[in-house]
Design a protein around this motif. Sequence first.
Motif, PDB file in Angstrom:
ATOM      1  N   ILE A  38       0.836  -1.207   0.000  1.00  0.00           N
ATOM      2  CA  ILE A  38       0.000   0.000   0.000  1.00  0.00           C
ATOM      3  C   ILE A  38       0.868   1.253   0.000  1.00  0.00           C
ATOM      4  N   GLN A  39       1.900   1.284   0.858  1.00  0.00           N
ATOM      5  CA  GLN A  39       2.767   2.465   0.924  1.00  0.00           C
ATOM      6  C   GLN A  39       3.478   2.692  -0.406  1.00  0.00           C
ATOM      7  N   SER A  40       3.938   1.611  -1.040  1.00  0.00           N
ATOM      8  CA  SER A  40       4.634   1.737  -2.319  1.00  0.00           C
ATOM      9  C   SER A  40       3.697   2.274  -3.395  1.00  0.00           C
ATOM     10  N   GLU A  41       2.481   1.739  -3.444  1.00  0.00           N
ATOM     11  CA  GLU A  41       1.519   2.175  -4.457  1.00  0.00           C
ATOM     12  C   GLU A  41       1.114   3.624  -4.246  1.00  0.00           C
ATOM     13  N   LEU A  42       0.923   4.029  -3.005  1.00  0.00           N
ATOM     14  CA  LEU A  42       0.570   5.426  -2.732  1.00  0.00           C
ATOM     15  C   LEU A  42       1.737   6.366  -3.034  1.00  0.00           C
ATOM     16  N   SER A  43       2.961   5.923  -2.780  1.00  0.00           N
ATOM     17  CA  SER A  43       4.129   6.743  -3.115  1.00  0.00           C
ATOM     18  C   SER A  43       4.203   6.965  -4.627  1.00  0.00           C
ATOM     19  N   VAL A  88      -2.316   9.445   1.518  1.00  0.00           N
ATOM     20  CA  VAL A  88      -1.222  10.315   1.107  1.00  0.00           C
ATOM     21  C   VAL A  88      -1.822  11.648   0.683  1.00  0.00           C
ATOM     22  N   THR A  89      -1.109  12.736   0.949  1.00  0.00           N
ATOM     23  CA  THR A  89      -1.511  14.082   0.550  1.00  0.00           C
ATOM     24  C   THR A  89      -0.291  14.779  -0.065  1.00  0.00           C
ATOM     25  N   PRO A  90      -0.451  15.980  -0.626  1.00  0.00           N
ATOM     26  CA  PRO A  90       0.706  16.674  -1.196  1.00  0.00           C
ATOM     27  C   PRO A  90       1.805  16.963  -0.173  1.00  0.00           C
ATOM     28  N   THR A  91       1.442  17.047   1.095  1.00  0.00           N
ATOM     29  CA  THR A  91       2.428  17.397   2.130  1.00  0.00           C
ATOM     30  C   THR A  91       2.716  16.255   3.093  1.00  0.00           C
ATOM     31  N   GLN A  92       2.126  15.091   2.854  1.00  0.00           N
ATOM     32  CA  GLN A  92       2.269  13.975   3.793  1.00  0.00           C
ATOM     33  C   GLN A  92       2.544  12.692   3.022  1.00  0.00           C
ATOM     34  N   SER A  93       3.618  12.001   3.410  1.00  0.00           N
ATOM     35  CA  SER A  93       3.928  10.716   2.803  1.00  0.00           C
ATOM     36  C   SER A  93       2.904   9.677   3.267  1.00  0.00           C
ATOM     37  N   ALA A 137      -0.491   5.619   8.035  1.00  0.00           N
ATOM     38  CA  ALA A 137      -1.639   4.824   8.446  1.00  0.00           C
ATOM     39  C   ALA A 137      -2.809   5.740   8.764  1.00  0.00           C
ATOM     40  N   SER A 138      -3.992   5.314   8.391  1.00  0.00           N
ATOM     41  CA  SER A 138      -5.187   6.096   8.608  1.00  0.00           C
ATOM     42  C   SER A 138      -6.274   5.180   9.146  1.00  0.00           C
ATOM     43  N   VAL A 139      -7.438   5.754   9.390  1.00  0.00           N
ATOM     44  CA  VAL A 139      -8.577   4.966   9.865  1.00  0.00           C
ATOM     45  C   VAL A 139      -9.739   5.161   8.905  1.00  0.00           C
ATOM     46  N   ALA A 140     -10.555   4.145   8.777  1.00  0.00           N
ATOM     47  CA  ALA A 140     -11.707   4.227   7.888  1.00  0.00           C
ATOM     48  C   ALA A 140     -12.693   3.153   8.302  1.00  0.00           C
ATOM     49  N   GLY A 141     -13.883   3.229   7.748  1.00  0.00           N
ATOM     50  CA  GLY A 141     -14.853   2.182   8.008  1.00  0.00           C
ATOM     51  C   GLY A 141     -16.021   2.661   8.838  1.00  0.00           C
ATOM     52  N   VAL A 175      -6.571  14.185  -1.004  1.00  0.00           N
ATOM     53  CA  VAL A 175      -6.334  13.074  -0.088  1.00  0.00           C
ATOM     54  C   VAL A 175      -6.635  11.794  -0.861  1.00  0.00           C
ATOM     55  N   LEU A 176      -5.616  10.958  -1.030  1.00  0.00           N
ATOM     56  CA  LEU A 176      -5.776   9.670  -1.701  1.00  0.00           C
ATOM     57  C   LEU A 176      -5.635   8.575  -0.652  1.00  0.00           C
ATOM     58  N   THR A 177      -6.665   7.738  -0.527  1.00  0.00           N
ATOM     59  CA  THR A 177      -6.706   6.717   0.513  1.00  0.00           C
ATOM     60  C   THR A 177      -6.815   5.335  -0.115  1.00  0.00           C
ATOM     61  N   ALA A 178      -6.054   4.396   0.417  1.00  0.00           N
ATOM     62  CA  ALA A 178      -6.087   3.018  -0.063  1.00  0.00           C
ATOM     63  C   ALA A 178      -6.309   2.076   1.117  1.00  0.00           C
TER      64      ALA A 178
END
Length: 298
Positions: free
Chosen positions: A26-31, A103-108, A111-115, A91-94
Amino acid sequence: VVIGILAAITIVSYTGITGKANEAAIQSELSSASIKLSMYYAEYNSYPITAGLSSSTGWCPTLPATDSSYCIKFSTGTEVTYASTTSLTYVLTATKNNLTYKVTPTQSPTASVAGSDWIAVGNQLWAKTNLNVGTMVTGVTEQTNNSTIEKYCYNNDEANCITYGGLYQWDEAMQYTTTEGTQGICPTGSHIPSDNDWKILEMQLGMTQEQADLDNVSRGTDQGVQLKSGGDSGLNILIASYREVSDGSFGSLSSAYLWSSSESSSNAWVRYLDGSLEGVVRYTDVKDYGFSIRCLGD
C-alpha cells in the motif's frame, strides 16, 4: 502437542509477514501515486478535482484533464478513494485487508482509519464510540506505566466499559508522553484530540471562535445537544461519568468528561457535557481523574 504448537507459531508468523507485506504494498503504491499526481500538477497547474476507477486502466484523473498517462494501477483487492476540494490539495486513501493508508501533497503515506466505526464531521474523522481498550483495574488502583493498558469501568463492572467505554487517567491515555496530539492508546492512524481539535469540532457544529476560546462556562448554543446521544453530530457521546481522584469511587451517570491531549500548567484540558446543559464546558482538571477518550483520525 509439539506439532500443534509449531503449527500455531507458523500461522502467527505467516499472518505477521502477510500484514507487513500488505503495508509495504500500500505504501509503495501510494508513493507512486503521489509522484504521478505531482507530475500531473506540473503539467496542468492543478491536482485532479475528480478521478475515476476502471478494471482496465486503474485509477485515472478526469478533471481538469483526462490523461491516461497518469493512470495508476493498484493491487487486486485494494479499495481506493480520492478527495479534492481545491486544485491545490488532495487526499488519496487506499484500504486492503483492514489496513488503510493515505497520502496528501504534504504527507507521505501514513496509516489512517476508515470504516463504519468512524464518522466524518466537517473535515474531521471521529470515532463513533468512546475508546474501550485495555485491562480493567478497580477504581482504587492507580494506573501505572507498565506494559499493560489499564482502564477503569464504571462501578468496577466490565459490562459498563462495553456500554460507555473505558475511563483513563491522562498519563495512561497519553502513554506517558506530554506530546500534544499523540496517538496514545488510540488505534494506529488516529490520536487523542488536542484542545484545538475539540474547538474545530465545536465550531463546525456552529460555535463561534470567541465562544470556543472561553473556559469554565457553558459555551455555544446547542453544541452539547448535538454531541450527546441522539444529537445531529452523529457522535452520540454518552453520559459516561468519571473515576474520582480522592477515593477511586465513581460519580453519578449525569455527566461526561473527555480528555484532550493538551496541557495547561500541571493539568489538562477537558470537555464536560451535562445532561441538563445545551452547551459544552471547556476547563482544565487534575490528570489523575478517570475520564473518557474519543479518538480523532489523523
